[in-house]
Design a protein around this motif. Structure first.
Motif, PDB file in Angstrom:
ATOM      1  N   SER A 180      -2.901   3.020   1.086  1.00  0.00           N
ATOM      2  CA  SER A 180      -3.452   3.429  -0.020  1.00  0.00           C
ATOM      3  C   SER A 180      -4.802   4.489   0.203  1.00  0.00           C
ATOM      4  CB  SER A 180      -3.662   2.356  -1.012  1.00  0.00           C
ATOM      5  OG  SER A 180      -2.557   1.592  -1.043  1.00  0.00           O
ATOM      6  N   GLY A 182       0.808  -1.354  -0.087  1.00  0.00           N
ATOM      7  CA  GLY A 182      -0.216  -0.045  -0.208  1.00  0.00           C
ATOM      8  C   GLY A 182       0.992   1.195  -0.094  1.00  0.00           C
ATOM      9  N   PHE A 213      -2.407  -2.378   3.081  1.00  0.00           N
ATOM     10  CA  PHE A 213      -3.493  -1.926   2.083  1.00  0.00           C
ATOM     11  C   PHE A 213      -4.007  -0.661   2.653  1.00  0.00           C
ATOM     12  CE2 PHE A 213      -6.801  -3.814   4.660  1.00  0.00           C
ATOM     13  CZ  PHE A 213      -7.915  -3.306   4.365  1.00  0.00           C
TER      14      PHE A 213
END
Length: 413
Positions: free
Chosen positions: A128, A65, A125
């Motif tokens: 992001s 990410g 993740f």
């Protein structure tokens, strides 16, 4: 060009704690669901994710990410052009020319994983931005990956392979650089909270990853856990700190003993920056943890370290009351010029009065820091002034080492 990885979890440490987590996650993956491993930094989420991918026996796509990510970094983008030029001169008096230029579409990792049925490991993740991860919603639920419209011949939709699985990892939202995750995405994942590994697991990881002996691994894990507890850092994991200390101590033959100066320096360099305390408070906290390395948790729970203004009850109970003009100051009856520093003279007088003391007691009574106390004690021992006695069950703990004045030695100026 997108690289496909084939995981090999060699050296993966398995303990009952790890096996329970692995079994739960693997069941969900076998049933067709994607899993989300959530927990503090350093708890082994990425290692566990790669191990699960290896158990699935499919190639993996690994994504990390990033706040700078765009949707195109996940699904792909138009990259470059293809030019086609046709010149038709079949009839020599007629020249026909066709010139065509098209964008080239290049799949990124998510698209290839969905198309080919690979395992997607999306590490951290939630670093992001949430809108970037929206493309995952249809892929996880409707099993359809939507691509941007294109004038090319390719389809705007990718049917997700039944072999596709997603393994996501994330840190808590209070961490720096982490975004909140949309409920729609979390609703499509099975979330497993990954706590800090228990002491047995951390010891086993340290032994297998660094080659250190089990007794030393136990000492390191216990020390790091105690320091982080006092430093109020229990929400994060100390596993990485344990591995750093164990690896350096093993490779450079540093004894894992509280009284060893190199080991104390190593612990200070690794641990002191991992707390919000001032450097003075953190240093004193670490010294106290080292001094009481052999004590039980019950004994330590009654200890309040010097940054709160209190001391350990075992230390204070044996300390003499210090008054102005007490025998801790050099007296006229005894010539202490043989002792080079004020610290040596103060320690000698204190030990002579108290009939022996632990290192922590000396530091507290004379208000000396660890470096001053250890240097002075070493010098006095080398001169034959002190007798050092260690209990065989607590030889690793400098807090249980007793220093006494050698009654058979006379000081000579």
């Amino acid at each position: 060009m997108t690289t496909v990885l084939q995981p090999r979890s060699r050296g993966f440490v398995s303990t009952p704690f790890i096996e329970r987590l692995t079994l739960r996650a693997f069941r969900y993956l076998q049933s067709g669901f994607s899993v989300h491993l959530r927990g503090p930094a350093g708890t082994g989420k990425t290692t566990l994710a790669l191990h699960l991918a290896d158990l699935l026996a499919r190639p993996i796509m690994l994504i990390f990410g990033d706040d700078e990510f765009k949707t195109s970094d996940l699904i792909g983008n138009q990259t470059g052009y293809t030019r086609k030029k046709v010149v038709d001169n079949f009839i020599h008096t007629v020249v026909k020319m066709e010139d065509e230029m098209r964008h080239n579409w290049v799949d990124s990792r998510l698209t290839m994983a969905c198309r080919e049925g690979f395992t997607l490991v999306y590490d951290e993740f939630n670093r992001s931005r949430p809108e970037v991860n929206n493309v995952l919603l249809s892929a996880l639920e409707e099993k359809l990956l939507v691509l941007p419209p294109s004038a090319n011949q390719r389809s705007d939709y990718v049917r997700v392979s039944p072999h596709f699985r997603g393994i996501f990892t994330s840190n808590p939202e209070e961490y720096c650089g982490v975004h909140a995750t949309q409920d729609a995405l979390m609703d499509r994942l099975i979330t497993i909270n990954v706590p800090e590994p228990d002491e047995l697991t951390q010891q086993e990881i340290a032994v297998q990853k660094t080659g250190i002996d089990r007794e030393s691994a136990q000492v390191i894990v216990h020390l790091v856990k105690r320091f982080r507890k006092v430093a109020q850092k229990e929400k994060s994991s100390g596993l990485r700190s344990c591995l750093m200390i164990a690896k350096i101590a093993q490779e450079h033959h540093i004894p894992v003993r509280a009284e060893d100066a190199e080991f104390r320096d190593l612990c200070a360099d690794v641990l002191l920056s991992r707390t919000s305390f001032t450097i003075e408070e953190a240093t004193q906290t670490l010294w106290n943890c080292l001094n009481h390395l052999g004590d039980s948790e019950e004994e330590i729970s009654t200890t309040t370290f010097l940054h709160t203004g209190e001391t350990h009850p075992e230390v204070t109970s044996n300390l003499p009351v210090l008054h102005e003009g007490s025998s801790l100051a050099a007296t006229e009856e005894e010539d202490l010029s043989f002792l080079a520093t004020a610290q040596e003279r103060a320690i000698y007088q204190y030990l002579k009065t108290s009939q022996g003391a632990y290192l922590a007691e000396i530091e507290t009574a004379l208000r000396l820091n660890r470096v001053q106390a250890v240097d002075a004690l070493r010098s006095l021992t080398e001169k034959g002034v002190l007798v050092v006695q260690r209990d065989e069950f607590t030889a690793r703990d400098s807090g249980r080492t007793i220093y006494r004045v050698d009654a058979t030695t006379e000081l000579v100026a």
